[in-house]
Design an enzyme around this catalytic site. Structure first.
Site, mmCIF file in Angstrom:
data_model
loop_
_atom_site.group_PDB
_atom_site.id
_atom_site.type_symbol
_atom_site.label_atom_id
_atom_site.label_comp_id
_atom_site.label_asym_id
_atom_site.label_seq_id
_atom_site.Cartn_x
_atom_site.Cartn_y
_atom_site.Cartn_z
ATOM 1 N N CYS A 83 -52.413 8.938 -62.942
ATOM 2 C CA CYS A 83 -53.075 8.059 -61.970
ATOM 3 C C CYS A 83 -54.581 8.019 -62.235
ATOM 4 C CB CYS A 83 -52.715 8.483 -60.557
ATOM 5 S SG CYS A 83 -52.716 7.070 -59.439
ATOM 6 N N HIS A 113 -46.901 8.419 -60.590
ATOM 7 C CA HIS A 113 -46.868 9.880 -60.412
ATOM 8 C C HIS A 113 -45.511 10.451 -60.836
ATOM 9 C CE1 HIS A 113 -50.596 10.400 -58.002
ATOM 10 N NE2 HIS A 113 -50.385 9.131 -57.753
ATOM 11 N N GLU A 130 -44.751 13.421 -61.461
ATOM 12 C CA GLU A 130 -44.521 14.749 -60.877
ATOM 13 C C GLU A 130 -43.644 14.698 -59.631
ATOM 14 O OE1 GLU A 130 -47.319 13.041 -60.791
ATOM 15 O OE2 GLU A 130 -48.572 13.453 -59.058
HETATM 16 N N1 GLN Z 1 -58.272 6.521 -56.821
HETATM 17 C C1 GLN Z 1 -57.396 5.863 -57.722
HETATM 18 C C2 GLN Z 1 -56.809 4.599 -57.107
HETATM 19 O O1 GLN Z 1 -56.788 4.453 -55.927
HETATM 20 C C3 GLN Z 1 -56.311 6.777 -58.226
HETATM 21 C C4 GLN Z 1 -55.393 7.269 -57.158
HETATM 22 C C5 GLN Z 1 -54.568 8.458 -57.569
HETATM 23 O O2 GLN Z 1 -54.923 9.175 -58.503
HETATM 24 N N2 GLN Z 1 -53.493 8.734 -56.841
HETATM 25 O O3 GLN Z 1 -56.343 3.748 -57.821
#
Ligand code: GLN
Length: 538
Positions: free
Chosen positions: A384, A510, A512
């Site tokens: 992310c 994600h 994970e």
């Molecule tokens: N801050 C980033 C976004 O909103 C990444 C979010 C995250 O890592 N879950 O796109």
């Protein structure tokens, strides 16, 4: 199975005793006996969901396929049971009140004064039975967040009291998790805190059926008898939960203590068949007999609190066991990293994971770390925000776009390589408005991702607002950073990789969240394997 049975798990004495792990372990044993089991968590705080909470408050926010932002305990439920949870598995006081107030505005209680009892407790009871009413489960375990005696958990305890009367004790039991502290000066285990918390529960009209006692030392026969006598439970219903080396030992420890048998007897269910734990035990054997030890750096800005990256740490345990490798995760605070000190901080690591996150604190440190591992051919995995930072690093240092940034960090950047989707531009409320939950992704043939997943289309969970800006995809591609996973609905890039690097993959989603004991995530497993190979070759 004629009806769904309900098991409630309350906590006494102190928080952090591990209600989630006990609930998940019991569910695991019941599932291994062939009972269809699910777990849900009721949290007494007033936030609608934990999505707007800082990880320092309650740790990581777990995300389900249907896009619910939930308590991290739901992650344990999925990892232990290998079944998916949903929005219905996590309810907060905020959600309960929101629903009752909406009903009041619609006029559903017309003429009545809306009160905690019965309106709030009715709403709680309805939600407690929601999953059970689908007919999909034999057993529903409900974990009540917080500690007995807290003002905010009172309506939940009252709802459990009412349900016990309505459903009967053979359909609804209460397990109370408590602490039996050891006083080293007296060299004694003390039962008094447990007696008090059981009494507090009784003041709310609930007599616990089972006591699970967290302890650092074995409970003697005397202590067990004393707890049974003072706390109104049968002797066999005093269960010791001694500190374990790994949370994944807890189901076996509970089996030894006979927790599942006591539960089945109380619920008038047959206990003749033993649970089948073959796969679980073989996972534990691999976990405990690693053939190699590797060190992987985890760069993040919430590293002081282990729970902030819970699912990532657990995914490393699953994938480590799959590879018969002990993965030592070395936490590195992103704010401590600079281009000058990276080699010192990252020395001796066999791979680097750059974690998810929000806001600009520590991002330059993440970018420096990524440049270091990219240039030194050290395996890299970006999740992310970690993937977004990899794109920024590549844009700045390979494409030469020195001012490249995410508009999350600099809304006026001349090179917004990470930008907002049009529909996100209109969003004003912060809660529940990110791109959330499961989305499909099509993988390019011959990409690493394609090889690793062994599939053309995958589905993974998201939680972010910003995206790789498609205006830059061509330029990135021609310099060697390829978008190898594309969302077929939106055309957005979900995976990036550098072909010429031994292992350099960033994912906007994600992975994970989907790793479980019985199904370690393929990306984590392959990353660990790459780190293991790197470790062997240096
Ligand atoms: N801050 C980033 C976004 O909103 C990444 C979010 C995250 O890592 N879950 O796109």
């Amino acid at each position: 199975m004629p009806e769904t049975k309900y098991i409630f798990v309350t906590g006494g004495v102190t928080s952090s005793l591990g209600k989630g792990i006990i609930s998940a372990s019991l569910a695991n044993l019941l599932q291994a006996r062939g009972l269809k089991t699910t777990i849900q968590k009721f949290d007494p705080y007033i936030n609608i969901d934990p999505g707007t909470l800082n990880p320092y408050e309650h740790g990581e926010c777990f995300v389900t396929d249907d896009g619910a932002e939930t308590d991290l305990d739901l992650g344990h439920y999925e990892r232990f049971l290998n079944v998916r949870t949903s929005q219905a598995n996590n309810v907060t006081t905020g959600r309960i009140y929101q629903s009752v107030i909406q009903k009041e505005r619609r006029g559903e209680f017309l003429g009545k004064t809306v009160q905690v009892i019965p309106h709030i407790t009715n709403e709680i009871k309805e939600r407690m039975q929601l999953l059970g009413s689908t007919g999909d489960y034999d057993i529903v375990i409900t974990e009540i967040g917080g500690t007995v005696g807290d003002i905010e958990s009172l309506p939940y305890i009252e709802a459990v009291r009412q349900l016990r009367w309505e459903l009967g004790k053979e359909s609804c039991i209460v397990i109370h998790l408590t602490l039996v502290p050891y006083l080293s000066a007296a060299a004694e285990l003390k039962t008094k805190p447990t007696q008090h918390s059981v009494k507090t529960l009784m003041e709310s009209g609930i007599n616990a059926d089972i006591l699970v006692c967290r302890t650092e030392h074995e409970l003697s026969e005397d202590i067990r008898n004393k707890l049974a006598l003072f706390c109104n439970v049968k002797r066999e219903a005093v269960i010791q939960s001694i500190d374990a080396k790994t949370i994944y030992d807890v189901p076996l420890l509970m089996l030894e203590e006979g927790l599942d048998k006591v539960v089945l007897n109380l619920l008038a269910l047959p206990d003749n068949l033993e649970p089948d734990l073959t796969s679980w035990k073989s996972f534990l054997t691999r976990l405990k007999n690693p053939k190699q030890h590797i060190r992987i750096g985890l760069v993040g800005k919430y590293v002081e609190l282990q729970d902030s990256y819970k699912s990532i740490l657990e995914a490393f345990i699953h994938s480590g066991a799959a590879n018969e490798v002990k993965v030592e995760v070395v936490s590195i605070h992103s704010e401590h990293l600079t281009p000058e000190n990276c080699s010192q901080h990252l020395e001796g690591l066999h791979g680097l994971l750059v974690a998810p996150g929000f806001g600009s604190r520590g991002i330059e440190g993440k970018i420096s770390a990524i440049q270091y591992v990219r240039e030194n051919n050290i395996p890299f995995f970006g999740i992310c925000l970690g993937m977004q930072m990899a794109v920024i690093e590549f844009s700045r240092n390979v494409l030469g776009l020195k001012t490249a940034n995410s508009i999350e960090m600099d809304s006026n950047t001349p090179h917004p390589v990470i930008s907002l989707m049009d529909e996100q531009k209109e969003v004003e409320n912060k809660g529940g408005t990110m791109r959330l939950g499961a989305w499909n992704c099509s993988l390019s043939a011959n990409s690493k991702a394609h090889k690793i997943y062994g599939a053309k289309t995958i589905s993974e969970r998201h939680r972010h607002r910003f995206e790789l800006n498609n205006d830059y995809v061509q330029q990135l591609d021609s310099h060697g950073l390829k978008a190898t996973g594309i969302n077929p609905e939106t055309g957005l890039a979900e995976i990036i990789e550098i072909e010429s690097h031994p292992w350099f993959i960033g994912v906007q989603y994600h992975p994970e969240y989907k790793s479980t004991v019985l199904a370690p995530h393929p990306l984590f497993s392959d990353f660990v394997q790459a780190c293991s190979t790197y470790a062997k070759n240096i």
